[in-house]
Design a protein around this motif. Structure first.
Motif, mmCIF file in Angstrom:
data_model
loop_
_atom_site.group_PDB
_atom_site.id
_atom_site.type_symbol
_atom_site.label_atom_id
_atom_site.label_comp_id
_atom_site.label_asym_id
_atom_site.label_seq_id
_atom_site.Cartn_x
_atom_site.Cartn_y
_atom_site.Cartn_z
ATOM 1 N N UNK A 244 0.705 2.221 20.897
ATOM 2 C CA UNK A 244 0.584 3.020 19.685
ATOM 3 C C UNK A 244 1.739 3.981 19.511
ATOM 4 N N UNK A 245 2.403 4.286 20.606
ATOM 5 C CA UNK A 245 3.539 5.202 20.497
ATOM 6 C C UNK A 245 4.638 4.632 19.624
ATOM 7 N N UNK A 246 4.724 3.314 19.533
ATOM 8 C CA UNK A 246 5.753 2.663 18.716
ATOM 9 C C UNK A 246 5.282 2.366 17.301
ATOM 10 N N UNK A 247 4.000 2.596 17.014
ATOM 11 C CA UNK A 247 3.446 2.308 15.693
ATOM 12 C C UNK A 247 3.521 3.576 14.843
ATOM 13 N N UNK A 248 4.192 3.494 13.723
ATOM 14 C CA UNK A 248 4.378 4.673 12.885
ATOM 15 C C UNK A 248 3.812 4.524 11.487
ATOM 16 N N UNK A 249 3.540 3.306 11.028
ATOM 17 C CA UNK A 249 3.056 3.126 9.664
ATOM 18 C C UNK A 249 2.250 1.839 9.566
ATOM 19 N N UNK A 250 1.521 1.729 8.477
ATOM 20 C CA UNK A 250 0.717 0.547 8.217
ATOM 21 C C UNK A 250 0.823 0.221 6.736
ATOM 22 N N UNK A 251 0.789 -1.073 6.416
ATOM 23 C CA UNK A 251 0.903 -1.511 5.026
ATOM 24 C C UNK A 251 -0.400 -2.177 4.591
ATOM 25 N N UNK A 252 -0.873 -1.778 3.414
ATOM 26 C CA UNK A 252 -2.112 -2.351 2.863
ATOM 27 C C UNK A 252 -2.030 -2.390 1.352
ATOM 28 N N UNK A 253 -2.210 -3.583 0.800
ATOM 29 C CA UNK A 253 -2.188 -3.828 -0.637
ATOM 30 C C UNK A 253 -0.923 -3.287 -1.297
ATOM 31 N N UNK A 254 0.193 -3.611 -0.645
ATOM 32 C CA UNK A 254 1.492 -3.293 -1.220
ATOM 33 C C UNK A 254 1.951 -1.865 -1.044
ATOM 34 N N UNK A 255 1.220 -1.057 -0.297
ATOM 35 C CA UNK A 255 1.627 0.337 -0.095
ATOM 36 C C UNK A 255 1.708 0.636 1.386
ATOM 37 N N UNK A 256 2.770 1.268 1.807
ATOM 38 C CA UNK A 256 2.990 1.626 3.199
ATOM 39 C C UNK A 256 2.709 3.110 3.381
ATOM 40 N N UNK A 257 1.880 3.412 4.376
ATOM 41 C CA UNK A 257 1.530 4.811 4.647
ATOM 42 C C UNK A 257 1.796 5.105 6.112
ATOM 43 N N UNK A 323 3.299 11.883 -9.562
ATOM 44 C CA UNK A 323 2.711 10.542 -9.643
ATOM 45 C C UNK A 323 1.231 10.698 -9.937
ATOM 46 N N UNK A 324 0.904 10.808 -11.193
ATOM 47 C CA UNK A 324 -0.483 11.025 -11.594
ATOM 48 C C UNK A 324 -1.326 9.811 -11.257
ATOM 49 N N UNK A 325 -2.500 10.034 -10.647
ATOM 50 C CA UNK A 325 -3.435 8.958 -10.331
ATOM 51 C C UNK A 325 -3.195 8.317 -8.990
ATOM 52 N N UNK A 326 -2.144 8.686 -8.269
ATOM 53 C CA UNK A 326 -1.846 8.096 -6.959
ATOM 54 C C UNK A 326 -2.238 9.083 -5.870
ATOM 55 N N UNK A 327 -3.120 8.644 -4.955
ATOM 56 C CA UNK A 327 -3.643 9.547 -3.937
ATOM 57 C C UNK A 327 -2.611 9.762 -2.857
ATOM 58 N N UNK A 328 -2.850 10.776 -2.028
ATOM 59 C CA UNK A 328 -1.937 11.086 -0.932
ATOM 60 C C UNK A 328 -2.012 10.011 0.146
ATOM 61 N N UNK A 329 -1.031 10.040 1.023
ATOM 62 C CA UNK A 329 -0.979 9.038 2.103
ATOM 63 C C UNK A 329 -2.184 9.150 3.023
ATOM 64 N N UNK A 330 -2.590 10.371 3.325
ATOM 65 C CA UNK A 330 -3.720 10.550 4.227
ATOM 66 C C UNK A 330 -5.020 10.062 3.585
ATOM 67 N N UNK A 331 -5.169 10.345 2.281
ATOM 68 C CA UNK A 331 -6.365 9.864 1.590
ATOM 69 C C UNK A 331 -6.365 8.350 1.468
ATOM 70 N N UNK A 332 -5.182 7.776 1.254
ATOM 71 C CA UNK A 332 -5.082 6.313 1.162
ATOM 72 C C UNK A 332 -5.389 5.663 2.509
ATOM 73 N N UNK A 333 -4.962 6.298 3.607
ATOM 74 C CA UNK A 333 -5.296 5.803 4.935
ATOM 75 C C UNK A 333 -6.806 5.874 5.162
ATOM 76 N N UNK A 334 -7.438 6.928 4.676
ATOM 77 C CA UNK A 334 -8.898 7.037 4.772
ATOM 78 C C UNK A 334 -9.574 5.913 3.990
ATOM 79 N N UNK A 335 -9.047 5.585 2.808
ATOM 80 C CA UNK A 335 -9.599 4.481 2.019
ATOM 81 C C UNK A 335 -9.431 3.149 2.752
ATOM 82 N N UNK A 336 -8.306 2.973 3.426
ATOM 83 C CA UNK A 336 -8.063 1.728 4.162
ATOM 84 C C UNK A 336 -9.051 1.570 5.311
ATOM 85 N N UNK A 337 -9.276 2.643 6.068
ATOM 86 C CA UNK A 337 -10.232 2.572 7.171
ATOM 87 C C UNK A 337 -11.656 2.368 6.658
#
Length: 580
Positions: A244-257, A323-337
């Motif tokens: 996990x130390x080498x993992x910095x981001x994840x991509x889901x439905x065309x968006x990288x967070x 960017x109206x209507x686009x959630x933050x990265x942390x909120x988008x990560x919460x949606x992904x989980x």
């Protein structure tokens, strides 16, 4: 509790304080155990050979005396050399559970394991007698090797531990190949139990490839038990943490967070392994344990993200600047989980539904001791699945994702079709043919909509239940329902002509005639005519005086004239006061 703690000291001989009584009892037991091998007289008395089903006795005793529920304390109060070894071992396991919060008990744990090995060696020595058969001797050797391996394992003597475990494994494998299939299952089960220990020892000796095999063993079995459980979990967590130390981001439905939370990184790294293990699980019980384990890890990861989403940050971080209507990265990560959690719950419920579906359609219970599955059980599962799909549509950050909305809509149609199908089956059981036929039409409507609108979503829908198979099944079911409805109508007509009357006579008029009238037990029971009808009754007679016409009355003319004369004269006299 004080009385319980005194028993191991005397019976097991591990306490230095009551050693006198313990040695006396132990000496008597040893003498008693040595008597059968004292000479030819004993051999003649007891027969040519002795046999002891060691592993079978152990397993049955463990299941009957507390280990089914992890109660090692209950299991350790048993007698004889074999039971003394099991008693010491089970006490060690109890202390291992308690050592998680009280580390000092680890010393007592090692002492009890040494005592278990000592009793096992005593058992092996006694089994060297010529009166003991070869199978029992091998089982005694394997049992001693097993306990010795566990003791070395706790001391972290990996080389000695792997040698003992390999010896135990070899003996049990030979025994499994030499005896009946029922006995082989027991031996193979013990081999599977010690295989992770062997791989763990190999990893600590230097075999780096063993970690992958350990992870696969853990995932296939849905978790390990015994001495290895905590160590293996810690090892896997440590290995994933390094990755996990080498993992910095994840991509889901065309968006990288970016992923900055360690617990989330570890969960996402093991996600593919968990899904693969679920797909390869050999039994439904193992698959269910894996689903539960994965959902538990996912909930922990979601909780870690929620802690980062502070109440005062939620409103500020929910929408990115510019960017109206686009959630933050942390909120988008919460949606992904959350998407992973809901999708896993849907797969688990669908897997449960598949097992129940077969039993419901065949109308056969899976187990005689259990209640037979009913369509209502499946309806409830599909209700939960549809609720999960509704929650997926409400995930923040996906409101404008039309493809996602369309995909969830198609899945909803598929599960609605199956839900309607089993609602129809519930009506079939109570012979409500019309309602069942209407629901079958609704099933076909949902299924045709899902099939016609699938188009570009066929790849994402391939894991769903087969819609075409459902359509074929419903069409044949409709024919059966129509035939059943006709036959049921004919049967009802014959019953009515044979036993029922159609003249709607009340009960009071047909006491002498037997007929089936279900209305008698309802609130509209036809008991008497009400209101009652009119009936003719005799009226009061009228009397007419017909004799009056034939009566001759006396003449009254003379009286009438006098009255006329006297009347005028009397009147005048009365006026003037002249009265006679």
């Amino acid at each position: 509790m004080a009385a319980e703690k005194q028993v191991p000291a005397g019976g097991g001989g591990s306490s230095s304080g009551g050693s006198g009584g313990g040695r006396g009892a132990g000496g008597e037991e040893n003498k008693e155990n040595e008597r059968p091998s004292a000479g030819s007289k004993a051999n003649k008395e007891f027969g040519d050979s002795l046999s002891l089903e060691i592993l079978q006795i152990i397993k049955e005793s463990q299941q009957q005396h507390g280990l089914r529920h992890g109660d090692f304390q209950r299991y350790r109060y048993l007698l004889l050399v074999l039971m003394d070894a099991e008693r010491a071992w089970s006490y060690a396991m109890q202390l291992k559970q308690e050592a998680n919060t009280e580390p000092r008990k680890r010393f007592h744990l090692l002492s009890r394991l040494r005592k278990a090995v000592k009793h096992a060696e005593e058992l092996e020595r006694l089994c060297e007698s010529n009166r003991v058969d070869a199978k029992t001797k091998l089982e005694a050797q394997a049992y001693t090797a097993y306990l010795s391996g566990m003791l070395r394992f706790e001391h972290q003597e990996w080389k000695a531990a792997i040698e003992a475990f390999n010896k135990c494994k070899t003996i049990y494998e030979k025994l499994a190949s030499a005896f009946t299939e029922e006995q082989a299952v027991l031996y193979n089960q013990r081999v599977e139990e010690i295989s992770p220990n062997i791989r763990y020892c190999a990893y600590n000796i230097g075999d780096q490839s063993a970690i992958n095999e350990l992870m696969q063993m853990r995932l296939r079995s849905g978790g390990t038990e015994g001495l290895l459980a905590e160590k293996l979990e810690a090892l896997i967590t440590q290995t994933r943490a390094k990755q996990a130390a080498t993992m910095s981001e994840v991509e889901w439905r065309g968006r990288t967070v970016p992923v900055k939370i360690d617990k989330v990184r570890i969960f996402l790294l093991g996600l593919a392994d968990n899904e693969s293990a679920i797909a390869q699980a050999e039994s439904e019980e193992t698959k269910e344990r894996l689903f539960e384990s994965m959902l538990s890890e996912c909930r922990d990861a979601i909780q870690a993200v929620r802690e980062e989403l502070k109440p005062d940050q939620k409103q500020r971080d929910y929408t990115l600047e510019g960017e109206s209507g686009k959630v933050s990265n942390l909120q988008y990560l919460h949606s992904y989980l959350t998407y992973i959690k809901l999708s896993t719950a849907i797969k688990r419920n669908e897997n449960m539904a598949k097992g129940l579906q077969k039993a419901v359609l065949q109308q056969q219970p899976e187990d005689d001791s259990k209640r037979s599955p009913r369509p209502q059980d499946l309806i409830r599962l599909y209700d939960i699945i549809l609720q999960n799909l509704v929650e997926l549509l409400q995930l923040p950050g996906l409101e404008e994702d039309r493809a996602f909305q369309k995909e969830i809509g198609l899945k909803t149609l598929v599960y609605k079709a199956y839900r309607c199908f089993f609602i129809a089956q519930s009506y079939v059981l109570v012979k409500k043919w019309s309602e069942a036929l209407v629901l079958c039409d609704r099933v076909l409507k949902y299924a045709h909509e899902a099939s016609s609108d699938a188009g570009a979503f066929k790849n994402s829908l391939r894991d769903l239940p087969d819609v075409q198979e459902l359509i074929t099944q419903v069409r044949s079911e409709k024919c059966s329902l129509q035939a059943a409805a006709i036959l049921d109508t004919n049967d009802s007509h014959q019953t009515e002509t044979s036993f029922q009357v159609k003249d709607n006579k009340p009960l009071v008029e047909r006491f002498e005639t037997f007929c089936l009238d279900p209305s008698l037990v309802t609130k509209q029971a036809n008991l008497v005519h009400f209101p009652p009808g009119f009936q003719p009754i005799p009226c009061k007679p009228l009397f007419f005086d017909l004799a009056l016409n034939h009566v001759a009355f006396p003449p009254l003319e003379d009286k009438l004239e006098q009255k006329t004369k006297s009347g005028l004269t009397g009147y005048i006299k009365g006026i003037f006061g002249f009265r006679s």
